[in-house]
Design a protein around this motif. Sequence first.
Motif, PDB file in Angstrom:
ATOM      1  N   VAL A 206      33.812  -9.257  29.445  1.00 11.37           N
ATOM      2  CA  VAL A 206      34.518  -8.288  28.605  1.00 11.37           C
ATOM      3  C   VAL A 206      35.956  -8.758  28.378  1.00 11.37           C
ATOM      4  O   VAL A 206      36.487  -8.689  27.266  1.00 11.37           O
ATOM      5  CB  VAL A 206      34.517  -6.879  29.252  1.00 11.37           C
ATOM      6  N   SER A 207      36.575  -9.255  29.434  1.00 10.24           N
ATOM      7  CA  SER A 207      37.960  -9.717  29.352  1.00 10.24           C
ATOM      8  C   SER A 207      38.118 -10.778  28.266  1.00 10.24           C
ATOM      9  O   SER A 207      39.017 -10.692  27.415  1.00 10.24           O
ATOM     10  CB  SER A 207      38.379 -10.267  30.721  1.00 10.24           C
TER      11      SER A 207
ATOM     12  N   ASP B  14      24.985 -10.486  22.702  1.00  6.31           N
ATOM     13  CA  ASP B  14      24.774 -10.268  21.270  1.00  6.31           C
ATOM     14  C   ASP B  14      26.122  -9.875  20.658  1.00  6.31           C
ATOM     15  O   ASP B  14      26.401  -8.700  20.454  1.00  6.31           O
ATOM     16  CB  ASP B  14      23.732  -9.149  21.078  1.00  6.31           C
ATOM     17  N   PRO B  15      26.961 -10.872  20.363  1.00  6.43           N
ATOM     18  CA  PRO B  15      28.333 -10.559  19.946  1.00  6.43           C
ATOM     19  C   PRO B  15      28.390  -9.747  18.656  1.00  6.43           C
ATOM     20  O   PRO B  15      29.258  -8.893  18.503  1.00  6.43           O
ATOM     21  CB  PRO B  15      28.982 -11.929  19.717  1.00  6.43           C
ATOM     22  N   ARG B  19      30.385  -6.294  18.337  1.00  4.51           N
ATOM     23  CA  ARG B  19      31.466  -6.053  17.367  1.00  4.51           C
ATOM     24  C   ARG B  19      31.174  -4.814  16.532  1.00  4.51           C
ATOM     25  O   ARG B  19      32.072  -4.044  16.195  1.00  4.51           O
ATOM     26  CB  ARG B  19      31.650  -7.269  16.452  1.00  4.51           C
ATOM     27  N   TRP B  20      29.904  -4.639  16.197  1.00  4.43           N
ATOM     28  CA  TRP B  20      29.514  -3.464  15.413  1.00  4.43           C
ATOM     29  C   TRP B  20      29.777  -2.186  16.229  1.00  4.43           C
ATOM     30  O   TRP B  20      30.335  -1.216  15.724  1.00  4.43           O
ATOM     31  CB  TRP B  20      28.022  -3.589  15.063  1.00  4.43           C
ATOM     32  N   PHE B 315      34.861   0.049  27.024  1.00  2.00           N
ATOM     33  CA  PHE B 315      33.678   0.816  26.625  1.00  2.00           C
ATOM     34  C   PHE B 315      33.148   0.335  25.282  1.00  2.00           C
ATOM     35  O   PHE B 315      31.946   0.134  25.110  1.00  2.00           O
ATOM     36  CB  PHE B 315      34.006   2.314  26.539  1.00  2.00           C
ATOM     37  N   ARG B 316      34.069   0.143  24.333  1.00  2.93           N
ATOM     38  CA  ARG B 316      33.631  -0.266  22.995  1.00  2.93           C
ATOM     39  C   ARG B 316      32.910  -1.608  23.028  1.00  2.93           C
ATOM     40  O   ARG B 316      32.075  -1.906  22.193  1.00  2.93           O
ATOM     41  CB  ARG B 316      34.830  -0.325  22.041  1.00  2.93           C
ATOM     42  N   ARG B 317      33.276  -2.439  24.017  1.00  2.27           N
ATOM     43  CA  ARG B 317      32.645  -3.756  24.081  1.00  2.27           C
ATOM     44  C   ARG B 317      31.607  -3.878  25.189  1.00  2.27           C
ATOM     45  O   ARG B 317      31.229  -4.985  25.562  1.00  2.27           O
ATOM     46  CB  ARG B 317      33.730  -4.825  24.242  1.00  2.27           C
ATOM     47  N   SER B 318      31.192  -2.766  25.741  1.00  9.61           N
ATOM     48  CA  SER B 318      30.123  -2.882  26.735  1.00  9.61           C
ATOM     49  C   SER B 318      29.050  -1.805  26.565  1.00  9.61           C
ATOM     50  O   SER B 318      27.929  -1.984  27.024  1.00  9.61           O
ATOM     51  CB  SER B 318      30.686  -2.863  28.159  1.00  9.61           C
TER      52      SER B 318
END
Lengths: 262, 463
Positions: A206-207, B14-15, B19-20, B315-318
């Motif tokens: 995440v970082s 799944d980048p 991102r979505w 949170f937004r990225r996990s």
Amino acid sequence: MVRSHVVPFDPGRVGLFIPCYIDQAYPHVGMAVVRVLDRLGVRFEYPPDQTCCGQPMFNSGCFRDAAKLARKILKTFRGYDHVVCPSGSCTGMIREYYGLLLEEEKDDPDFRRLVTRTYELCEFIIDVLGIETWEGRFPHKVGLHQSCHGLRGLGLGAPSELATSGRTGKVKKLLESLGGLELVALSRSDECCGFGGTFSVFEPAVSSFMGLDRIADHERAGAEIIASYDVSCLMHLEGLLRRQKKPMRIMHVAEILDGASA
Amino acid sequence: MKTHAALAAEFLKDPERARWHDQALWFVREKRDRLARAVPGWEELRDTAQAIKRHALANLSLYLEEFERNAAARGAIIHYAVDAGEHNRIVLDILKAKGARLLAKSKSMLTEECGLNEFLESNGVEVVETDLGERIIQFARERPSHIVLPAIHKKKEEVGEIFHRHLGTAAGESDPTALTRAARAHLREKFLAAPAGLSGVNFAVAETGAIVVCTNEGNADLVTSLPDLHIAVMGVEKLIPRSRDLAVFTRLLARSATGQPVTAYTSHLLGPRPGQELHIVIVDNGRSDILKSAKFHRAAFCLRCAACLNTCPVFRRSGGHTYNYVIPGPIGTILAPHRDLKKYKDMPFASSLCGSCSAVCPVKIDIHRQIVLWRNEVVEAGYLGRVKSAALKAATAVMRRTRLFAAVGALGRRALRLAPRFIYNNRLTIWGATRDLPEMPARSFRAQYKAYRRTGKVEGDRT
């Protein structure tokens, strides 16, 4: 190079705190701070017994370990009227959290002084010395990375979450006063870069993802340089930039002030 | 159980999807900012909301009695549940007494917290979630990934696939309007057939005995008014003293949650409708323990608006499913340890401590500060892990001795300058997997500074 800044306020005995990672990995940032203070005519001392403010331990929950280092900082800076530090994060650690760690020392006047009179460099220049503009030119497109602890903890900027209007960030003010410097408009003005101290190694996926998103934002905005008042965030971003072989550079605000030509 | 760090790393494989997800929630955060700025005195409103919560919860017994008296006078039947188990049994008993075997439900995080659906299903009651997002994840047999947007992790194509399987929509149909229409027709049957409805409560007003439910889809109004039996479940923290206090919270809630000036429906229920039975189940389930805690009590002020989830860069990225507790995101990371510190020991570490959560919270919970305090609880309980603890202890030992620090630093820098870069900038190191280490200077600041003061010269560059 001669500067015409006149210090309107005598800050008394000033101690310079150079965070441990700047001491070891970014000494040129520390030297830029020295030259900036010298040019302002601030007489300061660098007490050599200093090491680390204890933030990595504190942020990992190891309060007992952090307290040992906090006590050492207190001892090192005993007797100073002001402490200046080129890091919003380490300054925030001292001002916001030493009270949690050093409960026994809470009535010690030196402790009171330390936790109320430790300033991040830009704050020191603006709030203590009363200097709001910087003479010189720095003809570059700069993206300002507003590191979280300085932004939300110390109020170095106007956090995007708050509905309070009409405030310009202190760092922004200093940078904007430089001739030729263009602050680029980011789509997310103050999102975290993902460094987060030990977060960078406890949650590396995440970082790194957060850091790459910040870099992409600065890229889209056309920044040549990502500037910040925290080298720790910049170390993380620089590491990602180099791995991606991107040309963008990182600079501490002190380097920009120091490098601005008259 | 995998840690948040491990689950997040999987999510980020799944980048494009990550991102979505990030962008979808950032959009909500930006809407929230615009609406908050349009309200004069927004920050003072947050202070006021916190003051009301503080007062109400400090005088909880008083307001509980007042609420019970007034709600009972309007015909409601009040129940108290000390924990999740009692809450579930009370709901089941009420349903059994009426012979109800189908329950239409509107969204309630409390029932998620108590595991009500599983309990009722294992006792022969069919539970139908009527909130669109909740129904989607109920079909998918998942738990909500977000407090307010439970199916935010699903793309419309995935929803189409689920509806194709469960509602018989055309294969490959992913038009949101068509899918919503199908859900609407399906749910309408359930609304009409269900002998019992269950809803959550956003606010319970002590001075009037009213319960207030805020929703966007109108499903709560059907659930609360169509069946002859309405069960409303609420945590004790939902109590507010007066009707006028509502004005503070309704201004904050929808703006904070979804960036709307107000929810589409704000329903004030003053007792049952004629011919209806209304039961209000008031649940503690650990809330008084939170309130008793000097360090953590403000966590009990939470409105469940999810503003802290939308703003959280982690949170937004996990995604919500990387947090093991039923409530994900920043607020979840400070609520979960109250339940079980050992089980949820990784959750307080799922944060970069940026502090954005505390800055958006409509009741100004000191979320990021509590996260750090919870990390300390994890350490003190001995759950940090041997490697991390030892590394931090060793670092502390070095930092305490200035000369040792300088010597270790010099050695380290020398080693890094001499070693080939691939030794440390590689996939096997945690830092070096994605990031280069800084180029190490020959001399530290302390050495350069000493020389500068002696000679007046700067050594110059970083090498």
